[in-house]
Design a protein around this motif. Structure first.
Motif, PDB file in Angstrom:
ATOM      1  N   GLU A 162      -7.015   5.201  -0.652  1.00 40.14           N
ATOM      2  CA  GLU A 162      -6.093   6.331  -0.493  1.00 40.14           C
ATOM      3  C   GLU A 162      -4.941   6.232  -1.493  1.00 40.14           C
ATOM      4  N   LEU A 163      -4.393   5.021  -1.647  1.00 40.36           N
ATOM      5  CA  LEU A 163      -3.279   4.829  -2.588  1.00 40.36           C
ATOM      6  C   LEU A 163      -3.727   5.072  -4.018  1.00 40.36           C
ATOM      7  N   ALA A 164      -4.918   4.591  -4.363  1.00 39.87           N
ATOM      8  CA  ALA A 164      -5.427   4.757  -5.724  1.00 39.87           C
ATOM      9  C   ALA A 164      -5.533   6.231  -6.078  1.00 39.87           C
ATOM     10  N   VAL A 165      -6.076   7.021  -5.157  1.00 46.08           N
ATOM     11  CA  VAL A 165      -6.202   8.461  -5.387  1.00 46.08           C
ATOM     12  C   VAL A 165      -4.819   9.103  -5.491  1.00 46.08           C
ATOM     13  N   GLU A 166      -3.908   8.650  -4.643  1.00 47.72           N
ATOM     14  CA  GLU A 166      -2.541   9.183  -4.656  1.00 47.72           C
ATOM     15  C   GLU A 166      -1.885   8.976  -6.019  1.00 47.72           C
ATOM     16  N   TYR A 167      -2.199   7.858  -6.662  1.00 55.12           N
ATOM     17  CA  TYR A 167      -1.605   7.551  -7.962  1.00 55.12           C
ATOM     18  C   TYR A 167      -2.393   8.139  -9.124  1.00 55.12           C
ATOM     19  N   GLY A 168      -3.460   8.865  -8.835  1.00 53.50           N
ATOM     20  CA  GLY A 168      -4.198   9.554  -9.889  1.00 53.50           C
ATOM     21  C   GLY A 168      -5.374   8.809 -10.464  1.00 53.50           C
TER      22      GLY A 168
END
Length: 255
Positions: A36-42
């Motif tokens: 989730e965090l990885a996607v949030e950061y692009g």
């Protein structure tokens, strides 16, 4: 593509920084929260097995560099990924952390989780385990054989909490929270659950080992610390050093 193996706060910083600079970043994470965090950061999620056909899919994805920011206790040393990177002329950067300086009568270093379980059982009847959901079996066994109360702090993910419950840990003794945790929060939790001994891995300052130790020592609670595996011959970088190396050796091309 720059492939970042997630698992620590350093991995998040590297991903966020490289994406912000304009790099195409792929992220491989072991947990739902990490993804989730990885996607949030692009970042682009990569769903691959590190031990199966690594060289082939690294080439297919066009990976130019691998930044291994997994937890210090995961994938340490010369594993298949590092070998495949060398074989395919792909940059491999391992992110490292400084080890904790252990010098106090209440700090008890051990070399493995089974050893940590036995050591902790000899120090107190309520063990507060801060090492997550891995290796729980060594501690769960003590609940029956030695009458130990086990309190575990784990990620607030359904499958993780269910795993703890399925292993016989009481719901009231499952602390499902996402770190990092300050000294004050650790201290409050240790007091709330009446911890007699705290167990942690030596994950360094970035992993919050220092705040756990400081909190426990303030309460005069002994701490069992699982030391890291033997040092690898692979050079280790700070997260900002890894970014600098990538900037220097794989500069972005003008569009």
């Amino acid at each position: 593509m720059i492939l970042v193996l997630q698992g620590t706060g350093d991995g998040k910083l590297i991903t966020q920084t490289l994406v912000g600079q304009g790099y195409r970043v792929g992220a491989l994470a072991a947990t739902d929260y990490g993804r989730e965090l990885a996607v949030e950061y692009g970042a682009i999620l990569v769903d691959k097995n590190l031990n199966t056909g690594t060289g082939t899919w690294l080439e297919e994805l066009g990976v130019q560099a691998v930044v291994d920011a997994r937890h210090p206790f995961d994938g340490k040393g010369e594993d298949e990924l590092a070998r495949q990177c060398r074989a395919n002329n792909i940059m491999y950067l391992r992110i490292g952390r400084e080890e904790t300086d252990i010098c106090h009568e209440l700090l008890h270093p051990v070399s493995s989780m089974p050893e940590a379980a036995q050591k902790a059982a000899g120090l107190g009847k309520t063990i507060f385990l801060t090492t997550g959901s891995h290796d729980l079996e060594h501690f769960v066994a003590l609940q029956k054989t030695q009458g130990i109360r086990l309190v575990v702090r784990v990620l607030p993910e359904h499958k993780v909490v269910k795993k703890c419950q399925d292993m016989g840990i009481h719901t009231r003794d499952i602390v499902a929270m996402q770190g990092p945790f300050s000294k004050q929060i650790n201290k409050a939790l240790f007091k709330m659950y009446r911890a007699a001994v705290v167990v942690t891995k030596d994950s360094g300052r970035a992993g919050g080992t220092d705040t756990k130790i400081d909190a426990a020592l303030a309460l005069k609670i002994p701490v069992v610390i699982v030391k890291r595996p033997s040092a690898t011959t692979q050079r280790e970088y700070r997260w900002d050093e890894a970014v600098q190396v990538i900037n220097q050796q794989l500069p972005l091309q003008p569009r």
